[in-house]
Scaffold this active site. Structure first.
Site, mmCIF file in Angstrom:
data_model
loop_
_atom_site.group_PDB
_atom_site.id
_atom_site.type_symbol
_atom_site.label_atom_id
_atom_site.label_comp_id
_atom_site.label_asym_id
_atom_site.label_seq_id
_atom_site.Cartn_x
_atom_site.Cartn_y
_atom_site.Cartn_z
ATOM 1 N N MET A 113 -14.451 -19.651 -10.003
ATOM 2 C CA MET A 113 -15.258 -19.212 -11.141
ATOM 3 C C MET A 113 -16.202 -20.325 -11.597
ATOM 4 S SD MET A 113 -13.762 -17.996 -14.854
ATOM 5 C CE MET A 113 -13.014 -19.598 -15.183
ATOM 6 N N SER A 138 -9.344 -21.862 -6.459
ATOM 7 C CA SER A 138 -9.101 -21.141 -7.704
ATOM 8 C C SER A 138 -9.122 -19.634 -7.449
ATOM 9 C CB SER A 138 -10.136 -21.561 -8.755
ATOM 10 O OG SER A 138 -9.732 -21.167 -10.046
ATOM 11 N N GLN A 139 -9.965 -18.851 -8.155
ATOM 12 C CA GLN A 139 -9.938 -17.405 -7.979
ATOM 13 C C GLN A 139 -10.305 -16.981 -6.561
ATOM 14 O OE1 GLN A 139 -12.696 -15.768 -10.857
ATOM 15 N NE2 GLN A 139 -14.485 -16.144 -9.582
ATOM 16 N N ASP A 141 -2.434 -28.680 -14.743
ATOM 17 C CA ASP A 141 -3.536 -27.716 -14.814
ATOM 18 C C ASP A 141 -3.753 -27.238 -16.251
ATOM 19 O OD1 ASP A 141 -5.376 -25.578 -14.339
ATOM 20 O OD2 ASP A 141 -4.593 -25.410 -12.310
ATOM 21 N N HIS A 193 -6.803 -29.036 -12.715
ATOM 22 C CA HIS A 193 -7.249 -27.981 -11.810
ATOM 23 C C HIS A 193 -8.267 -28.490 -10.780
ATOM 24 C CE1 HIS A 193 -7.504 -23.789 -10.735
ATOM 25 N NE2 HIS A 193 -8.811 -23.783 -10.864
#
Length: 313
Positions: free
Chosen positions: A48, A121-122, A239, A295
């Site tokens: 993202m 991530s996503q 995170d 993250h």
């Protein structure tokens, strides 16, 4: 008449020679493919607010190409510039995006013999959807960096259980997250997982509930995921973006509340083996890696030694 016979004879001989030449060409082409020792190509799906055109992703691509000589690296992007690509990481229909990615991967001649995948991530759960839904060409190894495989239930930099304002905004988001419009137009809604509304999540989540076999067991998804050689799950211990961070290892809040956590092995997803993860785990196909830091924060040295050398070469 004689001239006609000579012409026909010449035509037949020419056709035979042409077919012979073509067969020789095909033979040498096949030999070339068999002897081709080029490294397994890599597909990246960014997270993202990121882009295939951004310096961070480019540095990863350059590092991979430096450490794996001759490797082909493809980044899944939506749009022909950084601004559109970033915008599309927030707005759109993720199921449509996965379908488009499947077609793009299938049409890429450099990926036809299979590929490794890196999800950031996503992008990790999106590539898992590709593995489950699309098998041509085959995904061989999936490396998940901070992927939200059980979704998220909280805002970035906002630990909801410790902050009343965060708790308020989380409830506000959940009030609209499962409407048709939001599910079809906001990327993050596709993996919003309200653990206090388990039934609503299972019935109205258009993406995550589907790829996790929450309502019904899609045997195709299960079978396809089990074809992976390795599923590497990297969780970042500090995170502050992903809530809860345990989702990066398929853990999440226990159903019906949002305080107490359960691991993958404690979940019904695992115990009922709804996605094949229990079988994969017992076969040693799932690699749980815990890394200090926030993250997507990792060093080049760690990336090369623990990811590139072990899973991508």
């Amino acid at each position: 008449m004689v001239a006609m016979l000579h012409f026909l004879k010449f035509t037949v001989v020419f056709c035979i020679m042409l077919l012979f030449t073509i067969s020789i060409f095909i033979t040498f082409t096949n030999i070339k493919i068999i002897l081709n020792n080029s490294p397994t190509p890599i597909v990246i799906w960014h997270g993202m607010g990121d882009s295939c055109y951004a310096p961070g992703i480019n540095s990863i691509k350059e590092l991979l190409q430096d450490k794996i000589s001759g490797v082909y690296v493809k980044c899944i992007h939506k749009g022909d510039n950084i601004f559109v690509d970033i915008e599309k990481s927030y707005f759109g229909n993720i199921n449509n995006d996965v379908e488009a990615a499947c077609k793009e991967i299938e049409m890429d001649v450099n990926l036809q013999n299979g590929y490794n995948a890196i999800g950031l991530s996503q992008g990790a759960q999106f590539l898992r959807a590709v593995a489950e839904r699309c098998t041509t060409p085959p995904m061989l190894n999936l490396i998940s960096f901070g992927g939200q495989h059980q979704g998220v239930f909280g805002l970035p930099h906002c630990i909801a259980i410790n902050n009343k304002m965060c708790y308020f905004f989380r409830k506000l988001l959940s009030s609209a997250a499962y409407t048709d419009f939001v599910q079809e137009s906001l990327i993050q809604a596709g993996y919003w997982h309200d653990s206090t509304k388990t039934d609503e999540y299972k019935n109205k989540s258009r993406f995550l509930a589907d790829i996790n076999n929450e309502l019904h067991i899609n045997e195709t998804y299960k079978s396809n995921l089990k074809k992976l050689k390795s599923l590497v799950l990297v969780m970042f211990e500090n995170d502050t973006i992903v809530q809860p961070k345990e989702t990066e290892w398929f853990g999440f809040y226990k159903p019906g509340q949002s305080v107490e956590l359960e691991s993958l092995q404690e979940s019904s997803l695992y115990k009922e083996d709804r996605l094949g993860l229990q079988e994969m785990d017992k076969l040693g196909k799932i690699h749980f890696i815990s890394l200090e830091g926030d993250h997507l924060q990792f060093t080049e040295e760690w990336f090369v030694e623990d990811i590139v050398d072990k899973f991508l070469k």
